[in-house]
Design a protein around this motif. Structure first.
Motif, PDB file in Angstrom:
ATOM      1  N   ASN A  15       0.772  -0.758  -0.121  1.00 50.08           N
ATOM      2  CA  ASN A  15       0.109   0.241  -0.161  1.00 50.08           C
ATOM      3  C   ASN A  15       1.069   1.458  -0.157  1.00 50.08           C
ATOM      4  OD1 ASN A  15      -2.206  -1.791   0.815  1.00 50.08           O
ATOM      5  ND2 ASN A  15      -2.099  -1.642   2.331  1.00 50.08           N
ATOM      6  N   ASP A  16       0.894   1.483  -1.325  1.00 49.92           N
ATOM      7  CA  ASP A  16       1.654   3.505  -0.835  1.00 49.92           C
ATOM      8  C   ASP A  16       0.897   4.450  -0.148  1.00 49.92           C
ATOM      9  OD1 ASP A  16       4.153   1.942  -2.667  1.00 49.92           O
ATOM     10  OD2 ASP A  16       3.177   1.998  -4.221  1.00 49.92           O
ATOM     11  N   VAL A  17      -0.303   3.899  -0.969  1.00 48.12           N
ATOM     12  CA  VAL A  17      -0.911   4.916   0.007  1.00 48.12           C
ATOM     13  C   VAL A  17      -2.423   5.262   0.482  1.00 48.12           C
ATOM     14  CG1 VAL A  17      -2.453   7.292  -0.617  1.00 48.12           C
ATOM     15  CG2 VAL A  17      -0.670   6.819  -1.581  1.00 48.12           C
ATOM     16  N   ASN A  18      -3.208   4.894   1.783  1.00 47.01           N
ATOM     17  CA  ASN A  18      -4.279   4.521   1.838  1.00 47.01           C
ATOM     18  C   ASN A  18      -5.408   5.555   2.110  1.00 47.01           C
ATOM     19  OD1 ASN A  18      -3.713   1.883   3.275  1.00 47.01           O
ATOM     20  ND2 ASN A  18      -1.787   2.577   3.599  1.00 47.01           N
ATOM     21  N   VAL A  19      -6.131   5.696   2.043  1.00 47.85           N
ATOM     22  CA  VAL A  19      -7.392   6.261   1.837  1.00 47.85           C
ATOM     23  C   VAL A  19      -9.225   5.515   2.456  1.00 47.85           C
ATOM     24  CG1 VAL A  19      -9.122   7.533   0.383  1.00 47.85           C
ATOM     25  CG2 VAL A  19      -6.908   7.110  -0.487  1.00 47.85           C
ATOM     26  N   ILE A  20      -9.247   6.523   3.615  1.00 51.92           N
ATOM     27  CA  ILE A  20     -10.695   5.882   4.335  1.00 51.92           C
ATOM     28  C   ILE A  20     -11.527   6.865   3.730  1.00 51.92           C
ATOM     29  CG2 ILE A  20     -10.619   4.929   6.115  1.00 51.92           C
ATOM     30  CD1 ILE A  20      -8.158   3.985   6.950  1.00 51.92           C
ATOM     31  N   PHE A  21     -12.747   6.105   3.463  1.00 57.21           N
ATOM     32  CA  PHE A  21     -13.920   7.246   3.262  1.00 57.21           C
ATOM     33  C   PHE A  21     -15.035   6.581   4.833  1.00 57.21           C
ATOM     34  CE2 PHE A  21     -12.363   7.673  -0.908  1.00 57.21           C
ATOM     35  CZ  PHE A  21     -13.291   8.824  -1.119  1.00 57.21           C
ATOM     36  N   ARG A  22     -14.971   7.469   5.173  1.00 61.04           N
ATOM     37  CA  ARG A  22     -16.199   7.391   6.461  1.00 61.04           C
ATOM     38  C   ARG A  22     -17.315   8.492   6.350  1.00 61.04           C
ATOM     39  NH1 ARG A  22     -15.929  10.840  11.114  1.00 61.04           N
ATOM     40  NH2 ARG A  22     -14.077  11.736  11.303  1.00 61.04           N
ATOM     41  N   TYR A  23     -18.262   8.331   6.650  1.00 62.80           N
ATOM     42  CA  TYR A  23     -19.280   8.912   7.367  1.00 62.80           C
ATOM     43  C   TYR A  23     -19.753  10.001   8.235  1.00 62.80           C
ATOM     44  CZ  TYR A  23     -21.751   6.498   3.508  1.00 62.80           C
ATOM     45  OH  TYR A  23     -22.468   5.780   2.683  1.00 62.80           O
ATOM     46  N   GLY A  24     -19.517  11.191   8.641  1.00 66.31           N
ATOM     47  CA  GLY A  24     -19.451  12.065   9.644  1.00 66.31           C
ATOM     48  C   GLY A  24     -19.703  13.277   9.358  1.00 66.31           C
ATOM     49  N   ASP A  25     -19.648  14.228  10.597  1.00 66.26           N
ATOM     50  CA  ASP A  25     -20.000  15.266  10.426  1.00 66.26           C
ATOM     51  C   ASP A  25     -18.505  16.448   9.654  1.00 66.26           C
ATOM     52  OD1 ASP A  25     -22.374  15.305  10.900  1.00 66.26           O
ATOM     53  OD2 ASP A  25     -22.055  14.517  13.372  1.00 66.26           O
ATOM     54  N   ILE A  26     -19.400  16.830   8.895  1.00 71.51           N
ATOM     55  CA  ILE A  26     -17.889  18.607   8.185  1.00 71.51           C
ATOM     56  C   ILE A  26     -17.927  19.081   9.372  1.00 71.51           C
ATOM     57  CG2 ILE A  26     -17.421  19.135   6.002  1.00 71.51           C
ATOM     58  CD1 ILE A  26     -18.680  17.671   4.669  1.00 71.51           C
ATOM     59  N   VAL A  27     -17.122  19.678  10.000  1.00 74.33           N
ATOM     60  CA  VAL A  27     -16.811  20.937  10.836  1.00 74.33           C
ATOM     61  C   VAL A  27     -16.644  21.673   9.904  1.00 74.33           C
ATOM     62  CG1 VAL A  27     -16.425  19.183  12.940  1.00 74.33           C
ATOM     63  CG2 VAL A  27     -14.415  20.146  10.648  1.00 74.33           C
ATOM     64  N   GLU A  28     -16.869  23.845  10.714  1.00 70.89           N
ATOM     65  CA  GLU A  28     -16.667  24.310  10.451  1.00 70.89           C
ATOM     66  C   GLU A  28     -14.735  24.567   9.603  1.00 70.89           C
ATOM     67  OE1 GLU A  28     -18.449  26.673   8.336  1.00 70.89           O
ATOM     68  OE2 GLU A  28     -19.528  25.614   8.430  1.00 70.89           O
ATOM     69  N   PRO A  29     -14.850  25.251   8.295  1.00 72.76           N
ATOM     70  CA  PRO A  29     -12.993  25.372   8.888  1.00 72.76           C
ATOM     71  C   PRO A  29     -12.346  26.363   9.455  1.00 72.76           C
ATOM     72  CG  PRO A  29     -13.713  25.395   7.246  1.00 72.76           C
ATOM     73  CD  PRO A  29     -14.703  25.576   7.714  1.00 72.76           C
ATOM     74  N   SER A  30     -11.166  25.295  10.255  1.00 70.33           N
ATOM     75  CA  SER A  30     -10.630  26.124  10.623  1.00 70.33           C
ATOM     76  C   SER A  30      -8.685  26.236  10.741  1.00 70.33           C
ATOM     77  CB  SER A  30     -10.062  25.872  12.475  1.00 70.33           C
ATOM     78  OG  SER A  30      -9.925  25.206  12.812  1.00 70.33           O
ATOM     79  N   GLY A  31      -8.391  27.287  11.047  1.00 73.19           N
ATOM     80  CA  GLY A  31      -6.928  27.682  10.863  1.00 73.19           C
ATOM     81  C   GLY A  31      -6.599  28.461   9.487  1.00 73.19           C
ATOM     82  N   LEU A  32      -5.049  27.806   9.276  1.00 75.76           N
ATOM     83  CA  LEU A  32      -4.981  28.666   8.805  1.00 75.76           C
ATOM     84  C   LEU A  32      -5.045  28.282   6.700  1.00 75.76           C
ATOM     85  CD1 LEU A  32      -2.679  31.039   7.621  1.00 75.76           C
ATOM     86  CD2 LEU A  32      -1.291  29.029   7.234  1.00 75.76           C
ATOM     87  N   LEU A  33      -5.686  29.094   5.478  1.00 75.66           N
ATOM     88  CA  LEU A  33      -6.190  28.923   4.750  1.00 75.66           C
ATOM     89  C   LEU A  33      -5.035  28.832   3.714  1.00 75.66           C
ATOM     90  CD1 LEU A  33      -8.309  28.759   2.935  1.00 75.66           C
ATOM     91  CD2 LEU A  33      -8.330  31.092   2.248  1.00 75.66           C
ATOM     92  N   LEU A  34      -5.101  28.275   3.273  1.00 74.16           N
ATOM     93  CA  LEU A  34      -3.587  28.348   2.183  1.00 74.16           C
ATOM     94  C   LEU A  34      -4.094  28.213   0.879  1.00 74.16           C
ATOM     95  CD1 LEU A  34      -2.343  25.335   3.936  1.00 74.16           C
ATOM     96  CD2 LEU A  34      -1.507  27.007   4.382  1.00 74.16           C
TER      97      LEU A  34
END
Length: 282
Positions: A37-56
């Motif tokens: 596995n070079d890259v692991n991508v896991i999908f799950r259901y959940g709530d999307i929180v509001e963005p925070s931190g530094l906008l790139l």
């Protein structure tokens, strides 16, 4: 949970989803049973929180933030700021991606959505490769890559080579380019823009050809900075990571220095294929 592995070039992508995917072409063509596995991508259901931190970065479809060492990609419809997915990548574990889908999508995840949320441009850079904007044809067991801005005639030249030179189009729009033990390869990808031509093939690169429209057919070998620009301008660049863009630049330098790069000023006619073929194989 449902687990699938996909392989393009030398990159194996492990994808874990809450339910089985509708595995159709072109995605099914890239399934593999390798254990690495070079890259692991896991999908799950959940709530999307509001963005925070530094906008790139802010684009038409995704906003990128860095929050306490985690890169957060908030996906939205163009012109709206209603987020329908969140991808999280920890700076210390860049090969591990977690993608959160709102609960209202339960039971509705389809393969195309999954791949649209996996940023393969970043994954390629992380693996010292690059996604390249080109029509990818096979001729005599090697790859010829036609690159140019949209609408210039990449697909047209590929089709002309199919008709008049017996070539085969592997991908009409995108290709993975990478170096492996001093050899330079092109590999098909499970997406192809509007061309709908998408095959799983890996071939050594014979030449990269930058196209422009003209009133007559002429071909010129590019060297130095001109060869680099022709390759680099065809690479997909990260909109948020200077580190990934440095890797993309290194890939372009390596290809420009080791793979023949040409400028083909051309008409959409059979003679354009003969002019280029004579240059490549004389």
């Amino acid at each position: 949970m449902n687990i699938c592995r996909f392989k393009t070039g030398n990159i194996v992508l492990r994808v874990e989803t809450p339910e089985p995917l509708d595995m159709k072409e072109p995605y099914s063509l890239f399934l593999c049973d390798e254990e690495k596995n070079d890259v692991n991508v896991i999908f799950r259901y959940g709530d999307i929180v509001e963005p925070s931190g530094l906008l790139l970065a802010e684009t038409d479809s995704v906003d990128v933030f860095e929050d306490d060492g985690t890169f957060c990609f908030f996906y939205h419809i163009t012109g709206e700021k209603v987020y329908y997915a969140l991808r999280k990548v920890n700076k210390e574990k860049p090969s591990h991606h977690e993608i959160i889908i709102p609960h209202e999508y339960e039971g509705k995840i389809w393969t195309r959505l999954v791949f649209s949320l996996i940023n393969f441009d970043d994954i390629a850079a992380m693996m010292n490769a690059s996604v390249f904007h080109a029509s990818f044809i096979e001729y005599n067991g090697s790859a010829i890559l036609f690159t140019a801005p949209c609408g210039t005639g990449k697909s047209t030249q590929a089709a002309l080579w199919e008709k008049h030179q017996g070539a085969e189009t592997i991908n009409g729009d995108k290709v993975l380019i990478y170096e492996d033990n001093g050899r330079f390869f092109a590999a098909g990808l499970p997406f192809s823009g509007s061309s709908d031509i998408c095959k799983n093939r890996i071939l050594p690169v014979k030449a990269i050809v930058r196209l422009s429209q003209a009133k007559e057919n002429t071909v010129t070998r590019l060297t130095g900075i001109n060869a680099y620009k022709a390759v680099f301008e065809g690479c997909y660049h990260s909109k948020w990571s200077s580190d990934f863009n440095k890797i993309t630049s290194d890939v372009a330098v390596s290809f420009a220095g080791n793979v023949p790069v040409y400028h083909l000023a051309c008409l959409p006619d059979e003679n354009a294929t003969h002019v280029l073929k004579n240059e490549l194989f004389s």
